[in-house]
Design a protein around this motif. Sequence first.
Motif, PDB file in Angstrom:
ATOM      1  N   THR A   1       0.864  -1.186   0.000  1.00 28.12           N
ATOM      2  CA  THR A   1       0.000   0.000   0.000  1.00 28.12           C
ATOM      3  C   THR A   1       0.892   1.225   0.000  1.00 28.12           C
ATOM      4  OG1 THR A   1      -0.167   0.024   2.429  1.00 28.12           O
ATOM      5  CG2 THR A   1      -1.840  -1.213   1.228  1.00 28.12           C
ATOM      6  N   PHE A   2       0.346   2.334  -0.528  1.00 25.88           N
ATOM      7  CA  PHE A   2       1.204   3.501  -0.760  1.00 25.88           C
ATOM      8  C   PHE A   2       0.413   4.782  -0.539  1.00 25.88           C
ATOM      9  CE2 PHE A   2       3.522   6.584  -3.401  1.00 25.88           C
ATOM     10  CZ  PHE A   2       4.852   6.271  -3.125  1.00 25.88           C
ATOM     11  N   ASP A   3       1.018   5.720   0.165  1.00 24.43           N
ATOM     12  CA  ASP A   3       0.460   7.056   0.343  1.00 24.43           C
ATOM     13  C   ASP A   3       1.632   8.028   0.422  1.00 24.43           C
ATOM     14  OD1 ASP A   3      -1.367   9.084   0.632  1.00 24.43           O
ATOM     15  OD2 ASP A   3      -1.884   8.621   2.707  1.00 24.43           O
ATOM     16  N   LEU A   4       1.349   9.314   0.277  1.00 29.88           N
ATOM     17  CA  LEU A   4       2.425  10.301   0.229  1.00 29.88           C
ATOM     18  C   LEU A   4       1.968  11.594   0.900  1.00 29.88           C
ATOM     19  CD1 LEU A   4       0.895  11.812  -2.205  1.00 29.88           C
ATOM     20  CD2 LEU A   4       2.302  10.387  -3.663  1.00 29.88           C
ATOM     21  N   ILE A   5       2.788  12.608   0.779  1.00 24.79           N
ATOM     22  CA  ILE A   5       2.479  13.894   1.405  1.00 24.79           C
ATOM     23  C   ILE A   5       3.142  14.994   0.578  1.00 24.79           C
ATOM     24  CG2 ILE A   5       4.491  13.905   2.953  1.00 24.79           C
ATOM     25  CD1 ILE A   5       2.566  14.975   5.161  1.00 24.79           C
ATOM     26  N   PHE A   6       2.547  16.207   0.629  1.00 25.30           N
ATOM     27  CA  PHE A   6       3.075  17.337  -0.140  1.00 25.30           C
ATOM     28  C   PHE A   6       3.281  16.956  -1.601  1.00 25.30           C
ATOM     29  CE2 PHE A   6       5.025  19.226   3.959  1.00 25.30           C
ATOM     30  CZ  PHE A   6       3.804  19.804   4.276  1.00 25.30           C
ATOM     31  N   ALA A   7       2.218  16.446  -2.217  1.00 31.50           N
ATOM     32  CA  ALA A   7       2.294  15.965  -3.593  1.00 31.50           C
ATOM     33  C   ALA A   7       2.540  17.106  -4.569  1.00 31.50           C
ATOM     34  CB  ALA A   7       1.002  15.249  -3.954  1.00 31.50           C
ATOM     35  N   THR A   8       3.445  16.875  -5.509  1.00 28.96           N
ATOM     36  CA  THR A   8       3.756  17.841  -6.564  1.00 28.96           C
ATOM     37  C   THR A   8       4.069  17.076  -7.841  1.00 28.96           C
ATOM     38  OG1 THR A   8       6.123  17.841  -6.061  1.00 28.96           O
ATOM     39  CG2 THR A   8       4.758  19.488  -4.922  1.00 28.96           C
ATOM     40  N   ALA A   9       4.012  17.776  -8.966  1.00 30.18           N
ATOM     41  CA  ALA A   9       4.375  17.148 -10.236  1.00 30.18           C
ATOM     42  C   ALA A   9       5.823  16.636 -10.233  1.00 30.18           C
ATOM     43  CB  ALA A   9       4.139  18.125 -11.386  1.00 30.18           C
ATOM     44  N   PRO A  10       6.802  17.379  -9.686  1.00 28.94           N
ATOM     45  CA  PRO A  10       8.164  16.829  -9.626  1.00 28.94           C
ATOM     46  C   PRO A  10       8.253  15.542  -8.810  1.00 28.94           C
ATOM     47  CG  PRO A  10       8.225  19.206  -9.339  1.00 28.94           C
ATOM     48  CD  PRO A  10       6.782  18.804  -9.289  1.00 28.94           C
ATOM     49  N   LEU A  11       7.446  15.427  -7.739  1.00 33.23           N
ATOM     50  CA  LEU A  11       7.449  14.184  -6.967  1.00 33.23           C
ATOM     51  C   LEU A  11       6.952  13.026  -7.820  1.00 33.23           C
ATOM     52  CD1 LEU A  11       7.797  12.621  -4.318  1.00 33.23           C
ATOM     53  CD2 LEU A  11       5.450  13.303  -3.714  1.00 33.23           C
ATOM     54  N   MET A  12       5.964  13.280  -8.676  1.00 30.13           N
ATOM     55  CA  MET A  12       5.425  12.220  -9.530  1.00 30.13           C
ATOM     56  C   MET A  12       6.528  11.612 -10.388  1.00 30.13           C
ATOM     57  SD  MET A  12       2.557  10.631 -10.235  1.00 30.13           S
ATOM     58  CE  MET A  12       3.450   9.094 -10.373  1.00 30.13           C
ATOM     59  N   ALA A  13       7.402  12.459 -10.909  1.00 25.94           N
ATOM     60  CA  ALA A  13       8.498  11.947 -11.733  1.00 25.94           C
ATOM     61  C   ALA A  13       9.396  11.006 -10.936  1.00 25.94           C
ATOM     62  CB  ALA A  13       9.309  13.115 -12.291  1.00 25.94           C
ATOM     63  N   LYS A  14       9.552  11.278  -9.633  1.00 25.01           N
ATOM     64  CA  LYS A  14      10.407  10.440  -8.797  1.00 25.01           C
ATOM     65  C   LYS A  14       9.760   9.100  -8.461  1.00 25.01           C
ATOM     66  CE  LYS A  14      12.956  14.147  -6.426  1.00 25.01           C
ATOM     67  NZ  LYS A  14      13.282  14.727  -5.098  1.00 25.01           N
ATOM     68  N   ILE A  15       8.450   9.122  -8.196  1.00 22.07           N
ATOM     69  CA  ILE A  15       7.800   7.900  -7.714  1.00 22.07           C
ATOM     70  C   ILE A  15       7.176   7.065  -8.829  1.00 22.07           C
ATOM     71  CG2 ILE A  15       7.332   8.925  -5.454  1.00 22.07           C
ATOM     72  CD1 ILE A  15       4.415   9.274  -6.322  1.00 22.07           C
ATOM     73  N   ALA A  16       7.078   7.611 -10.034  1.00 18.65           N
ATOM     74  CA  ALA A  16       6.417   6.880 -11.127  1.00 18.65           C
ATOM     75  C   ALA A  16       6.975   5.469 -11.330  1.00 18.65           C
ATOM     76  CB  ALA A  16       6.510   7.687 -12.421  1.00 18.65           C
ATOM     77  N   PRO A  17       8.303   5.253 -11.301  1.00 18.13           N
ATOM     78  CA  PRO A  17       8.806   3.897 -11.517  1.00 18.13           C
ATOM     79  C   PRO A  17       8.386   2.904 -10.434  1.00 18.13           C
ATOM     80  CG  PRO A  17      10.535   5.512 -11.918  1.00 18.13           C
ATOM     81  CD  PRO A  17       9.407   6.245 -11.270  1.00 18.13           C
ATOM     82  N   ALA A  18       8.009   3.407  -9.251  1.00 14.58           N
ATOM     83  CA  ALA A  18       7.602   2.517  -8.158  1.00 14.58           C
ATOM     84  C   ALA A  18       6.150   2.086  -8.265  1.00 14.58           C
ATOM     85  CB  ALA A  18       7.833   3.209  -6.810  1.00 14.58           C
ATOM     86  N   MET A  19       5.352   2.781  -9.063  1.00 11.42           N
ATOM     87  CA  MET A  19       3.910   2.539  -9.091  1.00 11.42           C
ATOM     88  C   MET A  19       3.539   1.133  -9.549  1.00 11.42           C
ATOM     89  SD  MET A  19       2.193   5.300  -8.042  1.00 11.42           S
ATOM     90  CE  MET A  19       3.398   5.148  -6.707  1.00 11.42           C
ATOM     91  N   GLN A  20       4.385   0.518 -10.381  1.00 16.31           N
ATOM     92  CA  GLN A  20       4.085  -0.835 -10.864  1.00 16.31           C
ATOM     93  C   GLN A  20       4.107  -1.869  -9.747  1.00 16.31           C
ATOM     94  OE1 GLN A  20       7.449  -2.482 -13.293  1.00 16.31           O
ATOM     95  NE2 GLN A  20       8.472  -0.568 -12.720  1.00 16.31           N
ATOM     96  N   TYR A  21       4.644  -1.501  -8.595  1.00 17.77           N
ATOM     97  CA  TYR A  21       4.734  -2.430  -7.470  1.00 17.77           C
ATOM     98  C   TYR A  21       3.719  -2.103  -6.371  1.00 17.77           C
ATOM     99  CZ  TYR A  21       9.171  -3.151  -9.861  1.00 17.77           C
ATOM    100  OH  TYR A  21      10.130  -3.395 -10.815  1.00 17.77           O
ATOM    101  N   VAL A  22       2.748  -1.247  -6.670  1.00 21.89           N
ATOM    102  CA  VAL A  22       1.775  -0.811  -5.665  1.00 21.89           C
ATOM    103  C   VAL A  22       0.447  -1.522  -5.888  1.00 21.89           C
ATOM    104  CG1 VAL A  22       0.458   1.155  -4.793  1.00 21.89           C
ATOM    105  CG2 VAL A  22       2.879   1.436  -5.378  1.00 21.89           C
ATOM    106  N   ASP A  23      -0.015  -2.232  -4.864  1.00 22.43           N
ATOM    107  CA  ASP A  23      -1.312  -2.903  -4.940  1.00 22.43           C
ATOM    108  C   ASP A  23      -2.463  -1.935  -4.645  1.00 22.43           C
ATOM    109  OD1 ASP A  23      -0.373  -5.541  -5.545  1.00 22.43           O
ATOM    110  OD2 ASP A  23       0.271  -5.722  -3.456  1.00 22.43           O
ATOM    111  N   TYR A  24      -2.294  -1.085  -3.628  1.00 23.20           N
ATOM    112  CA  TYR A  24      -3.336  -0.142  -3.229  1.00 23.20           C
ATOM    113  C   TYR A  24      -2.705   1.238  -3.040  1.00 23.20           C
ATOM    114  CZ  TYR A  24      -6.063  -4.341  -2.232  1.00 23.20           C
ATOM    115  OH  TYR A  24      -6.720  -5.553  -2.346  1.00 23.20           O
TER     116      TYR A  24
END
Length: 320
Positions: free
Chosen positions: A173-196
């Motif tokens: 499971t995955f959640d975050l804080i202070f979401a921004t477009a630059p953060l998306m670029a950092k975490i995008a490769p991890a999304m394939q391993y997220v169930d929820y």
Amino acid sequence: MSEIQTKPTHDVSVIGLYCIDILGRPVRGIPDGANADFIEEIRLTVAGTAGGTIVDCAKLGMKALAVGAVGEDEKGRFILSTLESFGIDTSGLQRHAGVHTAASILAVRPNGERPCLHVRGASDVLTLVESDYAKVLDARFVHMGGNGLLGKMDGEPTRALLAAAKAAGRITTFDLIFATAPLMAKIAPAMQYVDYFAPSIEEATALCGHEKPEDAAQYFHDLGVHTCVLTMGGDGCFVSTPDTTFRLPAHDIKVVDTTGCGDAFTGGLIAALHQGWDIEQAARFAGTCGALVAGGLGSDAGIIDFKSTEASMHSLPVKH
């Protein structure tokens, strides 16, 4: 690296941001100069996208492992002692000398909004490498919470950790804080391993630019996320799986403080899934956890145990 156990010891490992919240309510304004004002309530709580979630998981009956970083200061000692009082295993918490424990001061307004002053501190120096995986992935569920305020973990370290979790058969499971477009670029490769994935709709929009929950969820599905559960405050939540989408209404309650509602939602979602509930019932239960927390001060207010929360799920009025 020691081998990751096939049969985990814990129900949930909660990795990421641990901080202390200092909350006061109701705050109608900051006094001028050196003047004082009087309010009704002040609380100290363990909070953060990991800290708030793990306390609620423990209250809901899960055997939990805390994985994060604190300083060797009074705030760090408070976090450790509080987590241990809930029966949480704190052996995964790193202690860093010369670094402040992450902390927030929140002035809670009469309508439940809470402007925040935050010290990032030890959350920025949390580091997990392959040799740590056997320890920190020793749980059926692995929750990663706090990207955006995890300086050394944002990006490739999170991807590698979640990849190892999935390879070991964990539910992520995955959640975050202070979401921004630059953060998306950092975490995008991890999304394939997220169930929820369970951000707020505001966070989801900040990450991907889509305002409609259907479009935002599809964006994350395209990156590999299995199930998106988008919280929408008083509008309930939106759930999207590979097979279906649906909305659930929020409970009709008097809001005292919205601090930690998302963390409580995530904790409730994990606890209900752990019970074997389907995603619709789990999301309903999660919404009840968020509502209970919103009815009090602090990120764990209102949640007592699983049984009483389930009773509230059926008894609290629902918005129409």
